[in-house]
Design a protein around this motif. Structure first.
Motif, short mmCIF file in Angstrom:
data_model
loop_
_atom_site.label_atom_id
_atom_site.label_comp_id
_atom_site.label_asym_id
_atom_site.label_seq_id
_atom_site.Cartn_x
_atom_site.Cartn_y
_atom_site.Cartn_z
N LEU A 270 42.22 41.92 42.01
CA LEU A 270 43.36 41.29 42.14
C LEU A 270 44.10 41.19 43.46
N PRO A 271 44.04 42.54 44.29
CA PRO A 271 44.59 42.55 45.47
C PRO A 271 43.74 41.89 46.41
N LEU A 272 42.40 41.84 46.09
CA LEU A 272 41.37 41.21 47.21
C LEU A 272 41.46 39.49 46.88
N LEU A 273 41.77 39.03 45.70
CA LEU A 273 41.91 37.51 45.46
C LEU A 273 43.17 37.41 46.24
N LEU A 284 49.26 36.40 41.27
CA LEU A 284 50.63 37.22 41.52
C LEU A 284 50.21 38.09 42.82
N PRO A 285 51.09 38.33 43.58
CA PRO A 285 51.06 39.18 44.71
C PRO A 285 50.44 40.48 44.17
N ILE A 332 46.45 49.83 41.30
CA ILE A 332 47.11 48.67 42.10
C ILE A 332 48.51 48.34 41.66
N ILE A 333 49.26 47.79 42.41
CA ILE A 333 50.35 47.15 42.32
C ILE A 333 50.63 45.89 42.26
N GLN A 334 51.09 45.20 41.26
CA GLN A 334 51.09 43.77 41.09
C GLN A 334 52.44 43.39 40.84
#
Length: 394
Positions: A270-273, A284-285, A332-334
């Motif tokens: 998700l952070p990589l995306l 989402l960030p 991770i943080i979303q």
């Protein structure tokens, strides 16, 4: 998008029993719930769910090669180093994959937001592909739904077709496995085995606990036959932790889902995306948790958590919610994008991708904004919004 009350089929429990859906009630609480359904317009399905899911899937696949060539990213994803080359080889060989599920927040307005990818061991497939379609046909026949009511659901046909496509690429014999004591997982693999058989691809069931390992490091079944391909409804990272896990890379065993799915089933994707597609309307960030202080309005998730476990949700209004579970390790943080309540319930939409195509949805509904393993499955229908009763998003 609306939540609409509807009369249950009087015989649905008998129908469930007849088709092996014996996990419709879990721990005495309903899992399958057909006292209501979610109604969508065709535009909402096509423009807001189907097309974005296909795009997100393609974006995720585009990242796999980059991740597998970058040791720093593999470390960020906490993938065990002894398996790096094996995973990379499975990608370079383009070992075939079957399916995946994207979990989306959507309330009928604005773009759907990707919560996470379930690309290694997604469940709720049988109820999405088969039982909710049966519900739709029965409710149309009973005239509780209009004759033109439809469903975003070509899952069964797509699964059979996909098994037919990948059959020449699989090693034989084929076996299907899950933990013996999980009715839900056993029901899912039994359904997938049936789909494979309809495509002419036959394989026996074996409990995960019954897998054997020969003296020369090959995985075997209860008849001591060397397994060629193993469909396993068991997390790959958990397989690494099993006593036989270290034997996987040299065993010659082919897996469904393939080892390269370890990249996409990891919440670190998700952070990589977000790094690659910053500002995309369906993302989402997100960033890797470095322990720094955060302003309200975020969600923390372990890289390998499942079923909403060990999720911490801190909303912008200062409210706080946290789920318990067994998962630890890096997180991770979303950015927080809380689910919208319909009649006090919070639906999460799972959009299924079979092969490379978005083919249908299933909806899990919880009393909490964190969708846990006790969330109920609620069917859906595509119905013209004009003149239909129901509860608008609130």
């Amino acid at each position: 998008m609306r939540r609409v009350a509807i009369t249950e089929r009087g015989d649905w429990r008998a129908q469930a029993g007849a088709c092996g859906f014996d996990f419709h009630t879990i721990g005495g609480a309903p899992y399958w719930d057909e006292t209501a359904y979610y109604a969508f317009t065709l535009r909402q399905i096509e423009d807001d769910l189907e097309d974005p899911s296909a795009e997100l899937h393609a974006m995720a696949l585009d990242l796999v090669d980059e991740v597998l060539r970058d040791e720093a990213k593999l470390k960020q994803l906490a993938i065990a180093q002894p398996y790096w080359q094996w995973i990379a080889d499975s990608w370079q060989q383009r070992q075939p994959h079957l399916y995946g599920r994207l979990d989306l927040a959507y309330d009928g307005n604005g773009p759907a937001k990707l919560y996470e990818l379930n690309y290694d061991t997604p469940t709720s497939l049988f109820e999405a592909a088969f039982f909710q379609w049966q519900w739709l046909e029965d409710q149309r026949a009973a005239q509780r739904l209009p004759a033109h009511a439809d469903q975003f659901n070509s899952l069964h046909e797509a699964l059979v077709a996909r098994f037919g496509q990948i059959a020449p690429e699989l090693k034989h014999p084929l076996r299907f496995t899950a933990v013996r004591g999980s009715n839900e997982d056993q029901g899912t693999v039994a359904y997938l085995r049936d789909c494979a058989a309809q495509a002419g691809l036959h394989g026996e069931l074996i409990a995960l606990e019954d897998l054997g390992l020969s003296e020369d490091g090959r995985f075997t079944d209860l008849d001591d036959l060397v397994i060629g391909t193993l469909f396993k409804l068991y997390p790959l990272e958990d397989l690494f932790g099993e006593a036989f896990g270290q034997a996987l890379p040299a065993s010659g065993l082919q897996l469904l889902e393939p080892p390269w799915k370890a990249v996409l089933s990891n919440k670190g994707i998700l952070p990589l995306l977000w790094q690659r597609h910053r500002g995309h309307p369906n993302l989402l960030p997100a960033h890797f948790d470095d322990g720094s202080a955060l302003q309200p309005g975020w969600v923390r998730k372990p890289l390998h958590s499942r079923e909403g476990a060990n999720v911490a949700l801190h909303l912008a209004d200062g409210s706080w919610q946290e789920s318990q579970g067994p998962y630890t390790g890096p997180c991770i943080i979303q950015a927080a994008h809380p689910l919208t309540a319909f009649d006090g319930r919070y639906p999460l939409i799972g959009c299924w991708v079979i092969g490379e195509s978005a083919c249908g949805i299933g909806i899990r509904e919880d009393d909490s904004r964190i969708t846990g393993d006790s969330a109920r499955f609620v069917p859906h229908a595509i119905i013209d919004a004009v003149g239909m009763p129901g509860t608008l998003y609130a």
